[in-house]
Design a protein around this motif. Structure first.
Motif, PDB file in Angstrom:
ATOM      1  N   GLY A 358      42.629  12.697   8.808  1.00  0.00           N
ATOM      2  CA  GLY A 358      41.420  11.990   8.963  1.00  0.00           C
ATOM      3  C   GLY A 358      40.264  12.053   7.969  1.00  0.00           C
ATOM      4  O   GLY A 358      41.587  11.809   6.855  1.00  0.00           O
ATOM      5  N   ILE A 359      39.449  10.874   7.389  1.00  0.00           N
ATOM      6  CA  ILE A 359      39.164  10.544   6.592  1.00  0.00           C
ATOM      7  C   ILE A 359      37.568  10.608   6.546  1.00  0.00           C
ATOM      8  O   ILE A 359      36.440  10.894   7.192  1.00  0.00           O
ATOM      9  N   THR A 360      37.502  10.996   4.977  1.00  0.00           N
ATOM     10  CA  THR A 360      35.357  11.268   4.924  1.00  0.00           C
ATOM     11  C   THR A 360      35.146   9.439   3.901  1.00  0.00           C
ATOM     12  O   THR A 360      36.085   9.444   3.003  1.00  0.00           O
ATOM     13  N   VAL A 361      34.459   8.783   3.983  1.00  0.00           N
ATOM     14  CA  VAL A 361      33.944   7.897   3.328  1.00  0.00           C
ATOM     15  C   VAL A 361      32.507   8.228   2.718  1.00  0.00           C
ATOM     16  O   VAL A 361      31.220   8.320   3.467  1.00  0.00           O
ATOM     17  N   THR A 362      32.366   8.144   1.486  1.00  0.00           N
ATOM     18  CA  THR A 362      30.619   8.050   0.855  1.00  0.00           C
ATOM     19  C   THR A 362      31.051   6.416  -0.072  1.00  0.00           C
ATOM     20  O   THR A 362      31.462   6.046  -0.486  1.00  0.00           O
ATOM     21  N   PRO A 363      29.299   6.275  -0.454  1.00  0.00           N
ATOM     22  CA  PRO A 363      29.260   5.721  -1.135  1.00  0.00           C
ATOM     23  C   PRO A 363      30.199   4.857  -2.376  1.00  0.00           C
ATOM     24  O   PRO A 363      30.598   4.273  -3.095  1.00  0.00           O
ATOM     25  N   ALA A 368      40.700  10.496   2.662  1.00  0.00           N
ATOM     26  CA  ALA A 368      42.100  11.068   3.818  1.00  0.00           C
ATOM     27  C   ALA A 368      42.009  12.161   3.588  1.00  0.00           C
ATOM     28  O   ALA A 368      42.202  13.365   2.787  1.00  0.00           O
ATOM     29  N   TRP A 369      42.113  13.981   4.420  1.00  0.00           N
ATOM     30  CA  TRP A 369      42.218  14.930   4.486  1.00  0.00           C
ATOM     31  C   TRP A 369      43.400  15.258   5.661  1.00  0.00           C
ATOM     32  O   TRP A 369      43.635  14.823   6.865  1.00  0.00           O
ATOM     33  N   GLN A 370      43.789  17.152   5.542  1.00  0.00           N
ATOM     34  CA  GLN A 370      44.316  17.122   6.548  1.00  0.00           C
ATOM     35  C   GLN A 370      43.837  18.585   7.020  1.00  0.00           C
ATOM     36  O   GLN A 370      43.477  19.189   6.247  1.00  0.00           O
ATOM     37  N   GLY A 375      40.011  20.036   3.591  1.00  0.00           N
ATOM     38  CA  GLY A 375      41.434  20.494   3.465  1.00  0.00           C
ATOM     39  C   GLY A 375      42.152  19.680   2.864  1.00  0.00           C
ATOM     40  O   GLY A 375      41.299  19.158   1.319  1.00  0.00           O
ATOM     41  N   PRO A 376      43.591  20.055   2.377  1.00  0.00           N
ATOM     42  CA  PRO A 376      43.667  18.983   1.106  1.00  0.00           C
ATOM     43  C   PRO A 376      43.972  17.504   1.397  1.00  0.00           C
ATOM     44  O   PRO A 376      43.840  17.148   3.125  1.00  0.00           O
ATOM     45  N   ARG A 377      43.780  16.515   0.236  1.00  0.00           N
ATOM     46  CA  ARG A 377      42.840  15.256   0.131  1.00  0.00           C
ATOM     47  C   ARG A 377      43.665  14.375  -0.691  1.00  0.00           C
ATOM     48  O   ARG A 377      44.379  14.910  -1.341  1.00  0.00           O
TER      49      ARG A 377
END
Length: 388
Positions: A358-363, A368-370, A375-377
């Motif tokens: 998956g993915i996390t987005v901030t400003p 990407a993470w697992q 988890g690992p990124r």
């Protein structure tokens, strides 16, 4: 009447093929109804483009209705190329199975306000509007000609959709405010933060991520981040105003390698066969080494691989027929070692499949993470510079 002049028959065939492929989303039955109400062929231009193995050739409906219909209804997993520039596709009607998967991931409800990015011919905007209701969809298209075409087709279908000509990659929602859902139809490596700001807390963004597939993000309650899982695999047209994609093919590898001798040479114990067909491995390598372009070929000693980064670094992995591989590398980085390390890491994680990412987005950053956001990124870098 020929089958090319029988849209009803073609539509029925597509519906049946989607049924056989189990491509109709069980959780979103409205999608199948929308396909019938606003059919794909109603948004197709009179000229499509066919790849003949060397170049894209025009297929005109007036001159070759059978060929035109064949391009449009080839299969549930096939896009129809609608525009070619510089010898390369620049717009298409996305594959039906991909469209249904993305709309299912969007979790659209009646009354939702939607920002559709990358109007193209207007079909996905039409499908969304058939679900949300009149005046609930605004769509942005950078190509003025495509925007005009889409406006005409949407009006002919009796749909109230606002189509705005402009570049959505660098700005916010036309007219300001926020939407409940954002749906992008072209691939970006990194999500513009303006897209996240345009979606209300708790809302969803579904977009194609690079050459990997599509992702669904949910905006956090405080609006300061968005996170979500990979939803499906497919290739999409790239952002026209992003950097030009790294060339692929043997000629591109040869151009990067040049004529210099390798800087290093070593032995590696590895069977390269998974690089031909293990899509979970290939996905993981793309996440970990996003600029690596991979080619494979087979000879009497096994599978060989060639890598490059589109710039100056390259690697050739040559099978020796005894379970070992000779790794030749050149350039300022050791891209072959990068791939081998990422492969080992993937195996150490238990060989997760593509849907475990998956993915996390901030400003300020995105990654990407697992296995979950904690988890690992792997960092996702916004490519630069942009094309003019």
């Amino acid at each position: 009447m020929t089958s090319g002049e029988d849209p009803a028959g073609r539509r029925a065939g597509l519906d049946a093929a989607m049924e056989r492929e189990r491509a109709w989303p069980a959780g979103s039955p409205w999608v199948r109804e929308a396909f019938a109400a606003v059919p794909r062929d109603a948004f197709a231009p009179g000229r499509l483009w066919r790849w003949d193995g060397r170049a894209y050739l025009p297929v005109d409906r007036a001159a070759d209705p059978e060929g035109w219909a064949g391009e449009l209804f080839t299969g549930v997993h096939d896009a129809a190329v609608t525009q070619v520039r510089g010898g390369l596709p620049s717009s298409s009607l996305s594959a039906p199975a991909v469209v249904t998967d993305m709309l299912d991931s969007l979790r659209l409800e009646p009354g939702h306000r939607v920002w559709d990015i990358g109007t193209g011919q207007g079909w996905t905007a039409a499908l969304a509007a058939s679900r949300t209701g009149p005046g609930r969809v605004v769509s942005t298209e950078v190509d003025a000609g495509l925007a005009d075409f889409a406006r005409g087709r949407l009006a002919a279908a009796g749909l109230d959709v606002q189509v705005v000509t402009g570049d959505a990659s660098g700005g916010g929602l036309p007219g300001g405010g926020q939407v409940d859902r954002l749906h992008a139809t072209y691939a970006v490596e990194a999500v513009p933060w303006a897209w996240v700001e345009a979606v209300r807390p708790g809302g969803r963004l579904v977009y194609p991520w690079g050459r990997l597939g599509h992702v669904a993000l949910t905006v956090a309650d405080d609006g300061k981040s968005a996170t979500g899982w990979v939803q499906g695999l497919a290739q999409f047209m790239a952002d026209r105003h992003g950097p030009a994609p790294t060339p692929t093919g043997r000629a591109a590898y040869t151009a990067v390698r040049g004529t210099a001798d390798p800087d290093t040479e070593r032995l590696l114990t590895r069977d390269l066969a998974p690089l031909e067909s293990d899509w979970d491995l290939l996905f993981a390598l793309r996440v970990a080494v996003p600029d690596a372009v991979l080619l494979t070929g087979r000879d009497e000693d096994g599978v060989n691989a060639w890598l490059h980064d589109g710039d100056r670094s390259w690697a050739a992995l040559t099978a020796r027929g005894d379970g070992t591989v000779t790794v030749y590398q050149g350039g300022p980085r050791r891209i072959g070692d990068d791939i081998a390390t990422a492969w080992d890491e993937w195996e150490g994680l238990g060989r997760p499949d593509r849907y475990d990412y998956g993915i996390t987005v901030t400003p300020d950053a995105q990654w990407a993470w697992q296995a979950g956001p904690d988890g690992p990124r792997w960092p996702i870098t916004q490519p630069t510079p942009a094309r003019s």
